[in-house]
Design a protein around this motif. Sequence first.
Motif, PDB file in Angstrom:
ATOM      1  N   THR A  44       0.766  -1.142  -0.029  1.00  0.00           N
ATOM      2  CA  THR A  44       0.089   0.105   0.062  1.00  0.00           C
ATOM      3  C   THR A  44       0.699   1.196   0.110  1.00  0.00           C
ATOM      4  O   THR A  44       0.549   2.437  -0.050  1.00  0.00           O
ATOM      5  CB  THR A  44      -0.900   0.123   1.210  1.00  0.00           C
ATOM      6  OG1 THR A  44      -0.271  -0.099   2.497  1.00  0.00           O
ATOM      7  CG2 THR A  44      -2.235  -0.991   1.157  1.00  0.00           C
ATOM      8  N   CYS A  71      -5.495   2.791   6.029  1.00  0.00           N
ATOM      9  CA  CYS A  71      -4.880   1.935   6.825  1.00  0.00           C
ATOM     10  C   CYS A  71      -4.788   2.175   8.297  1.00  0.00           C
ATOM     11  O   CYS A  71      -4.760   1.202   9.130  1.00  0.00           O
ATOM     12  CB  CYS A  71      -3.429   1.658   6.470  1.00  0.00           C
ATOM     13  SG  CYS A  71      -3.451   0.988   4.596  1.00  0.00           S
ATOM     14  N   GLY A  72      -4.947   3.314   8.464  1.00  0.00           N
ATOM     15  CA  GLY A  72      -4.932   3.839   9.975  1.00  0.00           C
ATOM     16  C   GLY A  72      -3.522   4.395  10.466  1.00  0.00           C
ATOM     17  O   GLY A  72      -2.508   3.832   9.749  1.00  0.00           O
ATOM     18  N   ASP A  75      -1.792   4.046  12.935  1.00  0.00           N
ATOM     19  CA  ASP A  75      -1.132   3.064  14.156  1.00  0.00           C
ATOM     20  C   ASP A  75      -1.020   1.627  13.268  1.00  0.00           C
ATOM     21  O   ASP A  75      -0.420   0.877  13.795  1.00  0.00           O
ATOM     22  CB  ASP A  75      -1.988   3.042  15.306  1.00  0.00           C
ATOM     23  CG  ASP A  75      -1.879   4.121  16.240  1.00  0.00           C
ATOM     24  OD1 ASP A  75      -0.763   5.126  15.907  1.00  0.00           O
ATOM     25  OD2 ASP A  75      -2.772   4.413  16.897  1.00  0.00           O
ATOM     26  N   SER A  76      -1.146   1.620  12.073  1.00  0.00           N
ATOM     27  CA  SER A  76      -0.964   0.206  11.358  1.00  0.00           C
ATOM     28  C   SER A  76       0.283   0.267  10.858  1.00  0.00           C
ATOM     29  O   SER A  76       1.214   1.342  10.792  1.00  0.00           O
ATOM     30  CB  SER A  76      -2.090   0.160  10.051  1.00  0.00           C
ATOM     31  OG  SER A  76      -1.571   1.103   9.238  1.00  0.00           O
ATOM     32  N   PHE A  77       0.801  -0.973  10.453  1.00  0.00           N
ATOM     33  CA  PHE A  77       2.270  -1.001  10.041  1.00  0.00           C
ATOM     34  C   PHE A  77       2.535  -0.326   8.923  1.00  0.00           C
ATOM     35  O   PHE A  77       3.528   0.517   8.564  1.00  0.00           O
ATOM     36  CB  PHE A  77       2.633  -2.525   9.811  1.00  0.00           C
ATOM     37  CG  PHE A  77       3.889  -2.791   9.470  1.00  0.00           C
ATOM     38  CD1 PHE A  77       5.071  -2.559  10.115  1.00  0.00           C
ATOM     39  CD2 PHE A  77       4.300  -3.109   8.082  1.00  0.00           C
ATOM     40  CE1 PHE A  77       6.265  -3.059   9.908  1.00  0.00           C
ATOM     41  CE2 PHE A  77       5.616  -3.504   7.458  1.00  0.00           C
ATOM     42  CZ  PHE A  77       6.546  -3.298   8.539  1.00  0.00           C
ATOM     43  N   GLY A 100       0.835   2.318   7.839  1.00  0.00           N
ATOM     44  CA  GLY A 100       0.784   3.691   8.235  1.00  0.00           C
ATOM     45  C   GLY A 100       2.013   4.265   8.750  1.00  0.00           C
ATOM     46  O   GLY A 100       2.538   5.451   8.445  1.00  0.00           O
ATOM     47  N   ARG A 101       2.438   3.465   9.727  1.00  0.00           N
ATOM     48  CA  ARG A 101       3.710   3.868  10.269  1.00  0.00           C
ATOM     49  C   ARG A 101       4.989   3.961   9.163  1.00  0.00           C
ATOM     50  O   ARG A 101       5.723   4.845   9.437  1.00  0.00           O
ATOM     51  CB  ARG A 101       4.130   2.974  11.564  1.00  0.00           C
ATOM     52  CG  ARG A 101       3.180   3.480  12.632  1.00  0.00           C
ATOM     53  CD  ARG A 101       3.425   2.269  13.854  1.00  0.00           C
ATOM     54  NE  ARG A 101       2.594   2.768  14.931  1.00  0.00           N
ATOM     55  CZ  ARG A 101       2.478   2.122  15.894  1.00  0.00           C
ATOM     56  NH1 ARG A 101       2.769   0.717  15.809  1.00  0.00           N
ATOM     57  NH2 ARG A 101       1.717   2.483  16.890  1.00  0.00           N
ATOM     58  N   TYR A 116       6.970  -3.786  16.863  1.00  0.00           N
ATOM     59  CA  TYR A 116       6.388  -5.212  17.058  1.00  0.00           C
ATOM     60  C   TYR A 116       7.287  -6.262  17.177  1.00  0.00           C
ATOM     61  O   TYR A 116       7.179  -7.210  16.704  1.00  0.00           O
ATOM     62  CB  TYR A 116       6.100  -5.364  15.281  1.00  0.00           C
ATOM     63  CG  TYR A 116       5.044  -4.407  14.808  1.00  0.00           C
ATOM     64  CD1 TYR A 116       3.764  -4.499  15.169  1.00  0.00           C
ATOM     65  CD2 TYR A 116       5.301  -3.469  13.973  1.00  0.00           C
ATOM     66  CE1 TYR A 116       2.854  -3.702  14.731  1.00  0.00           C
ATOM     67  CE2 TYR A 116       4.261  -2.595  13.646  1.00  0.00           C
ATOM     68  CZ  TYR A 116       3.176  -2.671  13.937  1.00  0.00           C
ATOM     69  OH  TYR A 116       2.051  -1.720  13.780  1.00  0.00           O
TER      70      TYR A 116
END
Length: 174
Positions: A84, A110-111, A113-115, A117-118, A173
């Motif tokens: 993405t 994706c948000g 705080d998503s992988f 997005g970060r 993570y």
Amino acid sequence: MDKVGVYAVPVSVVCILLFCLARKVPVFDAFTEGARQGLKTTISILPTLVGLITGVTMLQASGALDLMANALAPLMRAVGLPPTVAPLVLMKPVSGSGSTAVLTQILQQCGADSFAGRVAAVLAGSTETVFYCIAVYYGSVQVRKTRHTLPAALFGDLTACIVAPLAIHFLFYR
């Protein structure tokens, strides 16, 4: 802390004026000469900027950006990048505002705080608008041969693409 931001520009202007007065610099003359040179520089790089902006707009509107992003998806997965963020990787070297729009879409989709997005946020902050900078800075001084600038800058962006997912994975993570 908000009070500091409100006073930063006026205090800076007053400090500059006091420094100029202490050095007996004709402030208004220096300002108008700087503005004149700035306008000359702007006019000299305007054709390059119009071409770059037109190209970016055509790339987005034609769907070519999406086609290239889909083609790069397998390679991006191999490097650890979420597919993405492919449009961001492709857009950032060309256009800062275009890449900001792509980043906003990724964050909405994706948000934050998503992988993805970060990683997108790290890429947006650690990569450069290579072609824009070369066009503006080299164009303003009429340099035609950029030598190693483009390969070095693109290598820096590639390095960011490899390190960004690793850093996010390591920091959030593990």
